[in-house]
Design a protein around this motif. Structure first.
Motif, PDB file in Angstrom:
ATOM      1  N   CYS A 762     -24.425  56.977  13.300  1.00  0.00           N
ATOM      2  CA  CYS A 762     -23.189  57.559  13.833  1.00  0.00           C
ATOM      3  C   CYS A 762     -22.155  56.472  14.054  1.00  0.00           C
ATOM      4  N   GLN A 763     -20.918  56.889  14.180  1.00  0.00           N
ATOM      5  CA  GLN A 763     -19.834  55.944  14.439  1.00  0.00           C
ATOM      6  C   GLN A 763     -19.334  56.031  15.871  1.00  0.00           C
ATOM      7  N   GLN A 764     -19.814  57.036  16.613  1.00  0.00           N
ATOM      8  CA  GLN A 764     -19.456  57.177  18.024  1.00  0.00           C
ATOM      9  C   GLN A 764     -20.638  57.844  18.716  1.00  0.00           C
ATOM     10  N   LEU A 765     -21.116  57.226  19.758  1.00  0.00           N
ATOM     11  CA  LEU A 765     -22.321  57.727  20.423  1.00  0.00           C
ATOM     12  C   LEU A 765     -21.999  58.980  21.231  1.00  0.00           C
ATOM     13  N   SER A 766     -22.866  59.968  21.129  1.00  0.00           N
ATOM     14  CA  SER A 766     -22.679  61.232  21.848  1.00  0.00           C
ATOM     15  C   SER A 766     -23.878  61.494  22.746  1.00  0.00           C
ATOM     16  N   SER A 778     -34.416  57.034  16.763  1.00  0.00           N
ATOM     17  CA  SER A 778     -33.626  55.799  16.655  1.00  0.00           C
ATOM     18  C   SER A 778     -32.203  56.138  16.260  1.00  0.00           C
ATOM     19  N   VAL A 779     -31.258  55.398  16.807  1.00  0.00           N
ATOM     20  CA  VAL A 779     -29.841  55.599  16.502  1.00  0.00           C
ATOM     21  C   VAL A 779     -29.237  54.267  16.080  1.00  0.00           C
ATOM     22  N   LEU A 780     -28.535  54.292  14.954  1.00  0.00           N
ATOM     23  CA  LEU A 780     -27.755  53.140  14.487  1.00  0.00           C
ATOM     24  C   LEU A 780     -26.286  53.470  14.715  1.00  0.00           C
ATOM     25  N   LEU A 781     -25.699  52.811  15.677  1.00  0.00           N
ATOM     26  CA  LEU A 781     -24.286  53.024  15.991  1.00  0.00           C
ATOM     27  C   LEU A 781     -23.454  52.023  15.198  1.00  0.00           C
ATOM     28  N   LEU A 782     -22.654  52.553  14.249  1.00  0.00           N
ATOM     29  CA  LEU A 782     -21.754  51.710  13.447  1.00  0.00           C
ATOM     30  C   LEU A 782     -20.358  51.773  14.053  1.00  0.00           C
ATOM     31  N   GLY A 783     -20.187  51.086  15.129  1.00  0.00           N
ATOM     32  CA  GLY A 783     -18.939  51.090  15.872  1.00  0.00           C
ATOM     33  C   GLY A 783     -19.216  50.616  17.278  1.00  0.00           C
ATOM     34  N   SER A 784     -18.236  50.731  18.144  1.00  0.00           N
ATOM     35  CA  SER A 784     -18.400  50.210  19.502  1.00  0.00           C
ATOM     36  C   SER A 784     -18.360  51.277  20.576  1.00  0.00           C
ATOM     37  N   ASP A 785     -17.814  52.439  20.294  1.00  0.00           N
ATOM     38  CA  ASP A 785     -17.686  53.501  21.298  1.00  0.00           C
ATOM     39  C   ASP A 785     -19.067  54.050  21.644  1.00  0.00           C
ATOM     40  N   PRO A 786     -19.485  54.031  22.899  1.00  0.00           N
ATOM     41  CA  PRO A 786     -18.695  54.128  24.135  1.00  0.00           C
ATOM     42  C   PRO A 786     -18.525  52.809  24.887  1.00  0.00           C
ATOM     43  N   PHE A 787     -18.775  51.697  24.259  1.00  0.00           N
ATOM     44  CA  PHE A 787     -18.672  50.423  24.963  1.00  0.00           C
ATOM     45  C   PHE A 787     -17.246  49.883  24.880  1.00  0.00           C
ATOM     46  N   GLU A 788     -16.882  49.061  25.861  1.00  0.00           N
ATOM     47  CA  GLU A 788     -15.604  48.361  25.803  1.00  0.00           C
ATOM     48  C   GLU A 788     -15.700  47.285  24.728  1.00  0.00           C
TER      49      GLU A 788
END
Length: 944
Positions: A762-766, A778-788
């Motif tokens: 995903c590109q944004q964690l839900s 397992s989740v691969l987050l390709l992005g930074s959201d929800p982190f600062e």
């Protein structure tokens, strides 16, 4: 009543002779300036209590203990700009400061002369002061000197001299603030004192007040100034010699009739050896002023047969095209704070820089002291001197007259980044005329960086006559400036500094076509390495102290990063090393660029309170992990070049060509040259090679040597490859290497969103992703959201700034098995960092254990990571906030490796854990993304 220290010297009135008055002088400090009334008064009006002594030469602030208990110290003034605390709030950051003493220092010295006569010519020489001086002899005002750039002299009225009890009084003040230059900025500031020797020169009837031997194309011209206060003199002549100091023998000599005033005559010097950066041959000039065989005066000075000229777009040293490989000299002296007075220190500086291939020093808004100039003469270092901001015509003339006697000084410049409007160009034209008249064997550079012509700090700077192509500039002002300039301190629009990883030689060549004078590229580099705290002990018991180091140590400690400091230092050096190579090679490919000043040779921490710009640290030591041998290959008279694109990730089977160039400035033509190249991997396995014969290579130009045709070989796994280029001719060899990365083609296309087996991408964690992990997924987050997060790029931080990144660190991890790297992000990560982001851990209570760390500046310590992982419930979260483009084979491989890693169900026991509540809260709040603050690009009026 003032206390008098009896200090008397008995001197015979032998003519000519010299009396050294350096040593201990009576001293009084006053917080008051020297008034106009005081300046012309007799000593009875001074009302000074000379209640201590001060060494000459010396700076007051180096001897403050001598002022303890003195009358003036109770009302002492200190530098009002000093701040004891470090604050990194916003750019431009202030200079570092110290509480130096502000006011007037009164010096007094007694001396005796046996039987002085009015036939003597007595001259007082003062080798330097900060900032201005007033002189009285036996209570009578002698004169005033303004300026800290050079030595100066006053001819004394011999009717005031007595056989005993002569009293010399000198007042030195640092209270005026209309001068600005690197040597009076930062920690040292306007630390004041008499900074050079004080001597009396005694001649009989007439004196040699100035001697200059001008180098011409095939001869040399004497310029000898004779002064006298006598009404009538018998016929005079000068007996002159040019002496080879190695043999002690005269190599040229004669005599010449002279009169009072300026005397000129030509001599032949074609049999003498030339002075150059490669062979700094020095001679000694010995002149004797005679009248009816009586010696009136004599003079000795060193001299070198040297001429710097312009030939079209080339700079020529002794008629041979040369390439100026320079360093920006910022006047930083960590151990002494103020400029050292010993020549050995400057010899050490110059030897260190010559060892790295540099042949030129650009003194940023200052003029070096005499020991520095002498060391440069001895060792063969070319110099550009610059007048400080606020310098008047008299100070400019003093610089010309002082520096023209040194063969090392080859360029005179009127300052740094001042606005070149019509009024300034008119003033510069006049100063160029003075330069060409009084130092005709050197060149004139009007200004470092042509603000108001090629760039501006404000929209109005460039003026109404601006045009848009090939870039926004003012052609009318440029044409006017070109009329009287020999070289131009051209600013390359940030391509060789602030945006140097974007440097494109083709674009540089296109833009540079507007210039009709050789360009000396202004302040290339400006790259910073991390502060090395191991050097802090070197600052103990110095005036500068350890405040900067203590602050950084504290900030790293607060963020639990102190143990990572050695990696930060080493990897910041690695990043600046590859950026440095790219920008220097881009500059060398451009025909219009005849040289550059690299900022900088050594770290200069007075600027912006921390300025790690140096190739060497401030103690002239190599920085950890730097490859100085590779630097010497690209910072030499001759350099092999490839026009290599910024995208260096290639797929096996990709075919392309690369243009080859040879920047050729060693002064020799080369016949029967052979160019060879190889493509090898890190184990030395050769995949491609070629050898070709070349035509004659004439020096003084950039040669196009054809193109390399390269096809990336089929590789079993991703590999770092190296192009090795070699040129041989006349038993000499030049080499250079470049890295690129080959990747086997990956057939399958991985989604940037979706699910592969148990791995969700995903590109944004839900919250749904959170539930998936709680259940063991397992989740691969390709992005930074929800982190600062904060944006990343592949450009290292501009030196001294409070925002930007200084290094990257890649930790050992299964993901990077068979992914080529050396523990930091080299060019293979350029497209992934550009347009990517890094998660910030300073405002959130999460364990910081990065896989790929992005290291912020030590002026704003923020733990950041572009790759990291956590155990979440029974599942696994892997975050990658790099920019993974589908046209980048490195990104495609990295994505595949991350999916494979998560699919392998790695041991979760070794992972840090993030709780459901923490992650849920972050998801509900949403991430904040910050852009990096744009650098001020030195748009700061202190740089002038």
């Amino acid at each position: 009543m003032s206390q008098r220290f009896e200090l008397k010297l008995m001197h015979e009135p032998k003519c000519p002779s010299e009396i050294d008055l350096s040593d201990e002088w009576d001293f009084a400090y006053s917080p008051l300036p020297v008034s106009d009334k005081t300046a012309v008064a007799t000593h009875t009006c001074f009302d000074m209590t000379f209640d201590t002594r001060m060494p000459v030469p010396g700076y007051w602030d180096d001897h403050l203990g001598r002022l303890d208990g003195t009358s003036g110290l109770a009302h002492a003034l200190r530098n009002p700009e000093h701040c004891s605390q470090i604050r990194y709030e916003h750019d431009p950051l202030p200079d570092a400061t110290l509480p130096y003493l502000l006011g007037t220092g009164w010096y007094r010295r007694q001396f005796d002369l046996t039987a002085p006569t009015d036939q003597q010519q007595v001259t007082l020489h003062i080798a330097g002061v900060v900032m201005e001086a007033w002189v009285w002899l036996n209570g009578q005002f002698v004169g005033h000197h303004l300026g800290h750039s050079t030595s100066f002299a006053f001819q004394l009225d011999t009717t005031l001299l007595q056989s005993q009890g002569n009293e010399l009084t000198i007042a030195i003040s640092n209270m005026r603030d209309d001068r600005l230059g690197c040597v009076i900025r930062g920690y040292k500031g306007r630390s004041a004192g008499i900074t050079g020797s004080v001597t009396l020169h005694i001649a009989h009837h007439a004196r040699l007040s100035d001697v200059y031997l001008e180098n011409q194309s095939d001869s040399a011209r004497w310029h000898v100034q004779v002064q006298s206060n006598q009404q009538s003199l018998p016929p005079m002549q000068i007996a002159w010699q040019v002496i080879d100091p190695q043999t002690g023998k005269s190599v040229s000599e004669d005599s010449q009739p002279v009169t009072i005033g300026d005397n000129q005559w030509d001599i032949q010097v074609h049999t003498l050896e030339s002075w150059s950066d490669q062979s700094p041959k020095l001679y000694e000039l010995h002149l004797r002023l005679l009248a009816q065989d009586k010696l009136l005066d004599e003079h000795r000075q060193t001299w070198g047969k040297r001429r710097l000229t312009r030939d079209g777009m080339r700079v020529c040293l002794n008629d041979v095209p040369t390439y100026l490989r320079g360093i920006t000299e910022h006047a930083y002296f960590p151990e002494t704070c103020t400029p050292p007075m010993e020549i050995d220190y400057y010899r050490k500086c110059i030897k260190a820089w010559k060892e790295l291939g540099f042949n030129w020093l650009r003194f940023h808004t200052w003029c070096p002291p005499e020991p520095y100039l002498q060391a440069a003469d001895e060792l063969g270092m070319l110099i550009q001197v610059e007048s400080p901001r606020g310098a008047g015509e008299k100070e400019w003339f003093d610089i010309l007259q002082t520096c023209r006697k040194h063969p090392s000084v080859v360029i005179y410049c009127c300052g740094n980044e001042e606005l070149l409007d019509e009024a300034m160009i008119k003033q510069l034209r006049h100063r160029a005329d003075l330069c060409h008249e009084h130092a005709p064997d050197a060149l004139f550079n009007p200004q470092e960086a042509l603000r108001g012509i090629e760039y501006g700090w404000h929209e109005s700077d460039i003026g109404k006559e601006q045009v848009a192509e090939p870039f926004t500039h003012n052609p009318k002002r440029l044409a006017a400036l070109t009329e009287f300039s020999d070289v131009l301190g051209q600013y390359a629009w940030g391509y060789l500094s602030y945006h140097c990883t974007l440097a494109d030689a083709t674009e540089l060549r296109r833009r540079s076509t507007i210039y009709q004078r050789p360009c000396l590229s202004h302040e290339v580099g400006i790259l910073e390495t991390y502060l090395d705290l191991s050097l802090a002990d070197r600052y103990i018991h110095t005036r500068i102290g350890t405040t900067l180091f203590d602050y950084v140590r504290q900030e790293l400690g607060k963020n639990n990063l102190l143990d990572r400091l050695p990696l930060y230092v080493k990897n910041s050096v690695a990043w600046t090393r590859l950026a440095r190579k790219h920008l220097l090679e881009a500059a060398r490919q451009c025909d219009h660029i005849a040289g550059y000043d690299y900022l900088g040779g050594m770290d200069t921490h007075w600027h912006r309170v921390g300025y790690g710009c140096g190739i060497l640290n401030e103690f002239f030591q190599p920085k950890p992990g730097d490859d100085l041998a590779a630097l010497r290959d690209i910072n030499a008279a001759n350099v092999l070049l490839l026009d290599l694109p910024r995208q260096r990730n290639l797929t096996c089977g990709d075919a392309f060509t690369l243009p080859v160039f040879f920047s050729h400035f060693d002064g020799h033509n080369h016949d029967n040259a052979t160019l060879s190249w190889r493509l090898v991997d890190q184990q030395g396995k050769e995949y491609l090679s070629e050898q070709r014969q070349l035509q004659s290579l004439n020096h003084g130009q950039v040669h196009a040597l054809g193109k390399l045709a390269i096809t990336i070989p089929q590789l079993p796994h991703a590999s770092e490859l190296q192009i090795e280029l070699t040129l041989t001719a006349n038993n000499k060899t030049w080499q250079n290497t470049w890295n690129l990365w080959g990747f086997p083609e990956i057939q399958s296309t991985l989604p940037v969103e979706g699910q592969i087996g148990d791995v969700r991408i995903c590109q944004q964690l839900s919250l749904d992703d959170l539930a998936h992990m709680e259940q063991g997924g397992s989740v691969l987050l390709l992005g930074s959201d929800p982190f600062e997060s904060q944006a990343t790029g592949f450009q290292p931080i501009a030196c001294g700034r409070s925002s930007g990144d200084m290094a990257t660190v890649i930790e050992p991890h299964p993901i990077f098995e068979n992914f080529p790297h050396q523990g930091f992000c080299d060019w293979q990560f350029a497209p992934m960092l550009q347009g990517g982001s890094a998660v910030m851990f300073n405002n959130v209570d999460l364990p910081f254990d990065p896989i790929l760390e992005v290291v912020s500046t030590y002026k704003s310590v923020i733990p950041k990571a572009a790759m990291f992982e956590y155990a979440v419930g029974d599942g696994h979260l892997l975050v990658c906030s790099l920019n993974l483009r589908d046209d980048d084979p490195a990104a495609i491989l990295l994505l595949e490796r991350m999916v494979q890693y998560l699919s392998s169900k790695p041991d979760r026991e070794k992972l840090n854990t993030i709780s459901h509540a923490t992650l849920s809260d972050l998801i509900c709040r949403g991430g904040i993304h910050h852009q990096q603050k744009a650098t001020d690009q030195a748009f700061d009026d202190r740089v002038m």
